[in-house]
Design a protein around this motif. Structure first.
Motif, PDB file in Angstrom:
ATOM      1  N   ALA A  52     -36.777 -42.313 -63.488  1.00  0.00           N
ATOM      2  CA  ALA A  52     -36.140 -41.274 -63.362  1.00  0.00           C
ATOM      3  C   ALA A  52     -35.195 -41.527 -62.281  1.00  0.00           C
ATOM      4  O   ALA A  52     -35.321 -42.414 -61.373  1.00  0.00           O
ATOM      5  N   GLU A  53     -33.727 -41.094 -62.470  1.00  0.00           N
ATOM      6  CA  GLU A  53     -32.528 -41.188 -61.698  1.00  0.00           C
ATOM      7  C   GLU A  53     -33.100 -40.402 -60.434  1.00  0.00           C
ATOM      8  O   GLU A  53     -33.620 -39.276 -60.569  1.00  0.00           O
ATOM      9  N   VAL A  54     -32.533 -40.747 -59.260  1.00  0.00           N
ATOM     10  CA  VAL A  54     -32.874 -39.749 -58.064  1.00  0.00           C
ATOM     11  C   VAL A  54     -31.396 -39.328 -57.763  1.00  0.00           C
ATOM     12  O   VAL A  54     -30.609 -40.338 -57.337  1.00  0.00           O
ATOM     13  N   HIS A  55     -30.893 -38.081 -57.626  1.00  0.00           N
ATOM     14  CA  HIS A  55     -29.790 -37.513 -57.192  1.00  0.00           C
ATOM     15  C   HIS A  55     -29.890 -36.760 -56.018  1.00  0.00           C
ATOM     16  O   HIS A  55     -30.907 -35.943 -55.864  1.00  0.00           O
ATOM     17  N   CYS A  56     -29.217 -36.601 -54.951  1.00  0.00           N
ATOM     18  CA  CYS A  56     -29.322 -35.802 -53.820  1.00  0.00           C
ATOM     19  C   CYS A  56     -27.777 -35.519 -53.153  1.00  0.00           C
ATOM     20  O   CYS A  56     -26.862 -36.321 -53.593  1.00  0.00           O
ATOM     21  N   ARG A  57     -27.829 -34.505 -52.342  1.00  0.00           N
ATOM     22  CA  ARG A  57     -26.559 -34.273 -51.696  1.00  0.00           C
ATOM     23  C   ARG A  57     -26.310 -35.050 -50.512  1.00  0.00           C
ATOM     24  O   ARG A  57     -27.529 -35.306 -49.928  1.00  0.00           O
ATOM     25  N   TYR A  58     -25.197 -35.720 -50.038  1.00  0.00           N
ATOM     26  CA  TYR A  58     -24.923 -36.406 -48.973  1.00  0.00           C
ATOM     27  C   TYR A  58     -23.986 -35.706 -48.033  1.00  0.00           C
ATOM     28  O   TYR A  58     -23.042 -34.972 -48.617  1.00  0.00           O
ATOM     29  N   GLU A  59     -24.084 -35.549 -46.622  1.00  0.00           N
ATOM     30  CA  GLU A  59     -23.130 -34.812 -45.718  1.00  0.00           C
ATOM     31  C   GLU A  59     -23.287 -35.314 -44.343  1.00  0.00           C
ATOM     32  O   GLU A  59     -24.277 -36.112 -44.096  1.00  0.00           O
ATOM     33  N   VAL A  60     -22.232 -35.246 -43.677  1.00  0.00           N
ATOM     34  CA  VAL A  60     -22.305 -35.294 -42.175  1.00  0.00           C
ATOM     35  C   VAL A  60     -23.299 -34.677 -41.673  1.00  0.00           C
ATOM     36  O   VAL A  60     -23.161 -33.137 -41.729  1.00  0.00           O
ATOM     37  N   VAL A  65     -32.779 -34.130 -56.957  1.00  0.00           N
ATOM     38  CA  VAL A  65     -32.822 -33.680 -58.342  1.00  0.00           C
ATOM     39  C   VAL A  65     -33.221 -35.119 -59.156  1.00  0.00           C
ATOM     40  O   VAL A  65     -32.937 -36.190 -58.787  1.00  0.00           O
ATOM     41  N   PHE A  66     -34.507 -35.039 -59.760  1.00  0.00           N
ATOM     42  CA  PHE A  66     -35.073 -36.221 -60.471  1.00  0.00           C
ATOM     43  C   PHE A  66     -34.773 -36.034 -61.821  1.00  0.00           C
ATOM     44  O   PHE A  66     -35.199 -34.790 -62.496  1.00  0.00           O
ATOM     45  N   VAL A  67     -34.258 -36.825 -62.324  1.00  0.00           N
ATOM     46  CA  VAL A  67     -33.897 -36.823 -64.014  1.00  0.00           C
ATOM     47  C   VAL A  67     -34.453 -38.089 -64.811  1.00  0.00           C
ATOM     48  O   VAL A  67     -33.917 -38.978 -64.681  1.00  0.00           O
ATOM     49  N   PRO A  68     -35.547 -37.686 -65.588  1.00  0.00           N
ATOM     50  CA  PRO A  68     -36.032 -38.688 -66.442  1.00  0.00           C
ATOM     51  C   PRO A  68     -34.978 -39.315 -67.500  1.00  0.00           C
ATOM     52  O   PRO A  68     -34.109 -38.516 -67.954  1.00  0.00           O
ATOM     53  N   VAL A  69     -34.884 -40.608 -67.434  1.00  0.00           N
ATOM     54  CA  VAL A  69     -33.906 -41.296 -68.346  1.00  0.00           C
ATOM     55  C   VAL A  69     -34.691 -42.428 -69.236  1.00  0.00           C
ATOM     56  O   VAL A  69     -35.863 -42.765 -69.021  1.00  0.00           O
ATOM     57  N   ARG A  70     -34.045 -42.719 -70.118  1.00  0.00           N
ATOM     58  CA  ARG A  70     -34.681 -43.862 -70.976  1.00  0.00           C
ATOM     59  C   ARG A  70     -34.004 -45.165 -70.725  1.00  0.00           C
ATOM     60  O   ARG A  70     -34.199 -46.290 -71.539  1.00  0.00           O
ATOM     61  N   GLU A  71     -33.204 -45.361 -69.991  1.00  0.00           N
ATOM     62  CA  GLU A  71     -32.546 -46.665 -69.468  1.00  0.00           C
ATOM     63  C   GLU A  71     -31.856 -46.541 -68.154  1.00  0.00           C
ATOM     64  O   GLU A  71     -31.438 -45.634 -67.604  1.00  0.00           O
ATOM     65  N   ALA A  72     -32.017 -47.506 -67.346  1.00  0.00           N
ATOM     66  CA  ALA A  72     -31.544 -47.717 -65.940  1.00  0.00           C
ATOM     67  C   ALA A  72     -30.576 -48.872 -66.273  1.00  0.00           C
ATOM     68  O   ALA A  72     -30.900 -50.069 -66.500  1.00  0.00           O
ATOM     69  N   ASP A  73     -29.289 -48.475 -65.865  1.00  0.00           N
ATOM     70  CA  ASP A  73     -28.214 -49.688 -65.777  1.00  0.00           C
ATOM     71  C   ASP A  73     -27.569 -49.641 -64.608  1.00  0.00           C
ATOM     72  O   ASP A  73     -26.551 -50.310 -64.394  1.00  0.00           O
ATOM     73  N   SER A 124     -25.164 -36.654 -55.583  1.00  0.00           N
ATOM     74  CA  SER A 124     -24.686 -37.868 -56.020  1.00  0.00           C
ATOM     75  C   SER A 124     -25.805 -38.770 -56.276  1.00  0.00           C
ATOM     76  O   SER A 124     -27.046 -38.654 -55.801  1.00  0.00           O
ATOM     77  N   PHE A 125     -25.606 -39.807 -57.086  1.00  0.00           N
ATOM     78  CA  PHE A 125     -26.691 -40.916 -57.730  1.00  0.00           C
ATOM     79  C   PHE A 125     -27.147 -41.852 -56.507  1.00  0.00           C
ATOM     80  O   PHE A 125     -26.254 -42.244 -55.838  1.00  0.00           O
ATOM     81  N   ALA A 126     -28.497 -41.883 -56.107  1.00  0.00           N
ATOM     82  CA  ALA A 126     -29.127 -42.659 -55.218  1.00  0.00           C
ATOM     83  C   ALA A 126     -29.859 -43.860 -55.700  1.00  0.00           C
ATOM     84  O   ALA A 126     -29.715 -44.768 -55.085  1.00  0.00           O
ATOM     85  N   GLY A 127     -30.688 -43.700 -56.821  1.00  0.00           N
ATOM     86  CA  GLY A 127     -31.198 -44.734 -57.123  1.00  0.00           C
ATOM     87  C   GLY A 127     -32.295 -44.378 -58.177  1.00  0.00           C
ATOM     88  O   GLY A 127     -32.064 -43.363 -58.942  1.00  0.00           O
ATOM     89  N   TYR A 128     -33.359 -45.189 -58.515  1.00  0.00           N
ATOM     90  CA  TYR A 128     -34.304 -44.910 -59.475  1.00  0.00           C
ATOM     91  C   TYR A 128     -35.873 -44.768 -59.066  1.00  0.00           C
ATOM     92  O   TYR A 128     -35.965 -45.487 -58.022  1.00  0.00           O
ATOM     93  N   PHE A 129     -36.536 -44.065 -59.612  1.00  0.00           N
ATOM     94  CA  PHE A 129     -37.894 -43.926 -59.053  1.00  0.00           C
ATOM     95  C   PHE A 129     -38.453 -44.314 -60.374  1.00  0.00           C
ATOM     96  O   PHE A 129     -38.517 -43.624 -61.433  1.00  0.00           O
TER      97      PHE A 129
END
Length: 138
Positions: A72-80, A97-105, A115-120
């Motif tokens: 799962a891609e992990v996305h979150c908001r970033y701010e000061v 936000v968790f987004v299940p995906v079929r490939e991690a590249d 913004s994209f942060a990483g993978y779970f």
């Protein structure tokens, strides 16, 4: 036994290899402090993380062979942060936000307000068991 592994986006972007569910990978796994991921994935999900994948400067850790189960891609908001000085942005709790995906590249489709942060990643240790005698030679 299923393991949950955090994979930073930059680890793959820098010099990692893409992977999909079903792939057998060889990763150096480091212990994690769930608090380090609580702002990004939430406290409950952070408690699920067993290890983080690392392939920079951790020569003393032997690679572990794993079969990838889910990604799962992990996305979150970033701010000061309020009252923060400077321009250093931090993850905003509760925006994950968790987004299940079929490939991690290492790259992810842009999503509004996060913004994209990483993978779970869930995986299990791969075994080198010999193939079943009934299927050998087919």
């Amino acid at each position: 036994m299923t393991l949950t592994i955090w994979v930073d986006d930059w680890q793959i972007q820098c010099c990692g290899e893409s992977f999909t569910p079903g792939d057998v990978v060889s990763w150096k796994l480091l212990d994690v402090d769930p608090e380090d991921y609580a702002d990004v994935v939430g406290g409950e999900r952070a408690a699920e993380i067993d290890f983080r994948e690392e392939h920079h400067g951790q020569e003393e850790h032997a690679p572990t062979r794993l079969q990838v189960l889910t990604i799962a891609e992990v996305h979150c908001r970033y701010e000061v942060p309020p009252g923060g000085t400077g321009n250093v942005q931090h993850p905003v709790t509760g925006t994950t936000v968790f987004v299940p995906v079929r490939e991690a590249d290492g790259w992810a489709e842009a999503r509004p307000d996060v913004s994209f942060a990483g993978y779970f990643v869930t995986a299990e240790r791969a075994t080198d068991e010999p193939e079943d005698a009934a299927t050998r030679g087919q």
